[in-house]
Design a protein around this motif. Structure first.
Motif, PDB file in Angstrom:
ATOM      1  N   SER A 114       0.871  -1.888  -6.519  1.00 12.77           N
ATOM      2  CA  SER A 114       0.312  -0.601  -7.533  1.00 12.77           C
ATOM      3  C   SER A 114      -0.617  -0.980  -8.338  1.00 12.77           C
ATOM      4  CB  SER A 114       1.792  -0.668  -8.490  1.00 12.77           C
ATOM      5  OG  SER A 114       1.496   0.351  -9.412  1.00 12.77           O
ATOM      6  N   TYR A 184       1.909   3.341  -4.345  1.00 14.50           N
ATOM      7  CA  TYR A 184       1.786   2.328  -3.840  1.00 14.50           C
ATOM      8  C   TYR A 184       2.792   1.153  -4.168  1.00 14.50           C
ATOM      9  CZ  TYR A 184      -1.953   3.318  -0.502  1.00 14.50           C
ATOM     10  OH  TYR A 184      -2.709   3.928   0.377  1.00 14.50           O
ATOM     11  N   PHE A 185       3.556   1.382  -5.299  1.00 16.70           N
ATOM     12  CA  PHE A 185       4.542   0.654  -5.615  1.00 16.70           C
ATOM     13  C   PHE A 185       5.562   0.786  -4.508  1.00 16.70           C
ATOM     14  CE2 PHE A 185       8.560   0.148  -7.705  1.00 16.70           C
ATOM     15  CZ  PHE A 185       8.271  -1.170  -8.459  1.00 16.70           C
TER      16      PHE A 185
END
Length: 301
Positions: A114, A184-185
């Motif tokens: 992230s 993106y986490f």
């Protein structure tokens, strides 16, 4: 042999570029359909209708409009993303107070991914703007929003510079950040969780191509399910700003919900989910194998 930070960064950068290339080659037709359906949801009844109409109107090459900037975008984004991912993993290790060689948990890897995505956004936004405009150019002309379309990367770039200056390439930056950082986490979190599942107590580095493909596909699916409405707003801002001043993220979001309903934010979800699984499976497979190959070559010296 211990690899220093600069060499490790170069390895991650190169492997990320290989992954980005694989992602575009496998997923571009579905990405084109996604952008068309997001920006002009009333023109298409679904994925098949979008494919058929695109083929009839502009031929097979219509599915690969924007491939050059897409390649540039994905190579640039994934090179920076995976290079920064390695750095951010070290930062997370320092924060939690563990040794630099300690394996991070799946949650800690998700946090590192992230953080890394924020840096990747800065190189992604300009190239993705050009890609989205090329992909939806035909629809912009059909709808009468623009009279003369741009058919090449250079003509789109020149148009942006003439109309908005260099900062025009960062239209949709806030919505890109809103998509990338939480997305993106889930991307890295889903990928690492899936690898943990397939490893079943073994080392994740021992996984073969099929588990890597499935893990990458699962991570990509997690990303897009989590942030798809944000991506829809981003696409509209980047494409419709060709026709004149376009509202920001909140203005565009409210207008879409008020005039078209909440479901309009999910236009193009089907091609996105197909692309997410296939393209991100290819991305991680190419990344992991390129990285292993490069590490092996460095170790042999």
């Amino acid at each position: 042999m211990r690899i220093n930070s600069a060499v490790q960064a170069a390895i991650d950068l190169t492997a990320g570029a290989a992954g980005g290339t694989a992602c575009v080659v496998t997923g571009q037709p579905f990405d084109t359909a996604k952008v068309k359906m997001q920006t002009f949801p009333n023109m298409y009844k679904g994925l098949v209708d979008c494919f058929v109409k695109t083929y009839k109107q502009v031929g097979f090459r219509g599915f690969y409009k924007g491939t050059s900037p897409a390649l540039l975008a994905n190579i640039a984004e994934n090179s920076v993303l995976f290079m920064c991912y390695g750095f951010c993993q070290q930062i997370v290790r320092r924060i939690v107070g563990v040794d630099r060689k300690t394996k991070l948990s799946d949650l800690q890897n998700a946090a590192a991914g992230s953080f890394a995505s924020a840096f990747a956004t800065l190189v992604l936004c300009p190239t993705e703007l050009v890609k989205c405009r090329l992909q939806a150019m035909h629809e912009m002309q059909l709808s009468g929003k623009i009279i003369q379309g741009h058919n090449t990367v250079w003509s789109v770039v020149k148009g942006v510079i003439q109309k908005d200056g260099p900062l025009g390439f960062y239209r949709g930056l806030s919505s890109t950040l809103l998509r990338e950082v939480p997305g993106y986490f889930f991307f890295f979190g889903g990928y690492e969780l899936s690898r943990t599942f397939f490893a079943s107590g073994r080392s994740k580095d021992e996984l073969g191509p099929i588990p890597l493909l499935l893990s990458g596909g699962f991570g990509g699916s997690c990303l897009w399910i989590a942030v798809y409405p944000v991506d829809c707003v981003k696409s509209r801002i980047q494409v419709l700003s060709m026709a004149g001043k376009q509202a920001g993220f909140m203005g565009t979001f409210v207008t879409v919900v008020r005039t078209e309903g909440v479901l309009a934010l999910y236009s193009g979800l089907t091609p996105t989910m197909i692309r997410a699984f296939v393209a991100n499976g290819a991305l991680f497979l190419a990344y992991e194998y390129s990285r292993k190959l490069l590490m092996k070559e460095i170790d042999s010296y």
